[in-house]
Design an enzyme around this catalytic site. Sequence first.
Site, PDB file in Angstrom:
ATOM      1  N   LYS A 262       0.890  -1.163   0.000  1.00  0.00           N
ATOM      2  CA  LYS A 262       0.000   0.000   0.000  1.00  0.00           C
ATOM      3  C   LYS A 262       0.933   1.219   0.000  1.00  0.00           C
ATOM      4  CE  LYS A 262      -4.216   1.737   2.146  1.00  0.00           C
ATOM      5  NZ  LYS A 262      -5.010   1.912   0.941  1.00  0.00           N
TER       6      LYS A 262
HETATM    7  N1  PMP Z   1      -7.524  -2.592  -3.110  1.00  0.00           N
HETATM    8  C1  PMP Z   1      -6.948  -1.388  -3.129  1.00  0.00           C
HETATM    9  C2  PMP Z   1      -6.242  -0.938  -4.351  1.00  0.00           C
HETATM   10  C3  PMP Z   1      -7.032  -0.549  -1.990  1.00  0.00           C
HETATM   11  O1  PMP Z   1      -6.473   0.662  -2.004  1.00  0.00           O
HETATM   12  C4  PMP Z   1      -7.748  -0.981  -0.855  1.00  0.00           C
HETATM   13  C5  PMP Z   1      -7.877  -0.081   0.347  1.00  0.00           C
HETATM   14  N2  PMP Z   1      -6.790  -0.204   1.219  1.00  0.00           N
HETATM   15  C6  PMP Z   1      -8.314  -2.265  -0.885  1.00  0.00           C
HETATM   16  C7  PMP Z   1      -8.188  -3.039  -2.026  1.00  0.00           C
HETATM   17  C8  PMP Z   1      -9.055  -2.805   0.309  1.00  0.00           C
HETATM   18  O2  PMP Z   1      -8.176  -3.044   1.362  1.00  0.00           O
HETATM   19  P1  PMP Z   1      -8.678  -3.025   2.879  1.00  0.00           P
HETATM   20  O3  PMP Z   1      -9.876  -3.897   2.935  1.00  0.00           O
HETATM   21  O4  PMP Z   1      -7.546  -3.561   3.653  1.00  0.00           O
HETATM   22  O5  PMP Z   1      -9.011  -1.615   3.207  1.00  0.00           O
END
Ligand code: PMP
Length: 308
Positions: free
Chosen positions: A157
């Site tokens: 991320k």
């Molecule tokens: N895919 C992407 C590209 C994201 O930015 C996010 C948000 N963090 C997610 C999926 C979902 O991740 P999470 O459930 O951990 O927030």
Amino acid sequence: MQETEKIWMNGELVDWADAKVHVGTHGLHYGTGVFEGIRCYDTERGPAVYRLTDHLQRLVDSAQLLYMELPYTLEELRAACLETIAANGLSECYVRPIAHIGYGELGVNPGSNPIDVAIMTWPWGAYLGEEGQLHGIRAKISSWKRVGPNTIPHVAKATGVYLNSMLATSEARRMGYDEAIMLTDEGRIADGPGENIFVVKNGTLYTPDLSASILPGITRDTVMVLAQELGHPVVEKELIRTDLYLADEIFMTGTAAEVTPLRSVDDQLVGEPGPVTKEIQQAYADCVRGRTARHAHWLEYVPAKTTA
Ligand code: PMP
């Protein structure tokens, strides 16, 4: 963004207005940063951060993938997140830790520049709107491909990755849709700009596997557990766009978006949120608000604000 009182910066709480970085900061020029998006929910036992440790483990992993050495341990960052929420007196909020390469050399090679770390907390409602949560959103396959394993590590991320998400989101919005869906380089379904994707077909849930350029979502992981507990099999596999057009139900998952149904993809109607989506939305809401004893360990409670 709703301003709150304090932001945690490199080990101390500073006033919101004073949380500044220099224009020569490496991360500003080259997207050399990693971050998290976490939610804190009001529960019967007080404010609790949902899967805080899992989010921070992903932050640590993201930093490793960018060869960044974080100056704080996971446990220190965990304490700092809880301290910031408590200092701002928030019960429900979004939590945004960010670590980026700081001020020093401005060559692309970061050398020995410091790593700056900050944590912001502020109230943030439904990311794709209340209406979207209730009746579903309209999505469009993006012309922008999701970053792949050999471009920028999609498992990280990382701030720079969100240029990819920004392009996809703004293209979808300019075309009148609510959200984008990005494909891999090979044309498989990958991710939304800030969400993972699930398809329901004949009672089974399908979601792209981790090799399909997706971010390993924590909401995705939660939903896979909840769905199976509710008796719905979950299969991680390669999906193509026609799997979406012919789906019984589709929803996106993410910390910000929570569980958001899709009512159409590329104007192919999926319809109002179906029974499986609604069941999972409810189970997710119960889980994050501490109403499911089985998943109590996923909640990390904010200590009461202590006055000196
Ligand atoms: N895919 C992407 C590209 C994201 O930015 C996010 C948000 N963090 C997610 C999926 C979902 O991740 P999470 O459930 O951990 O927030």
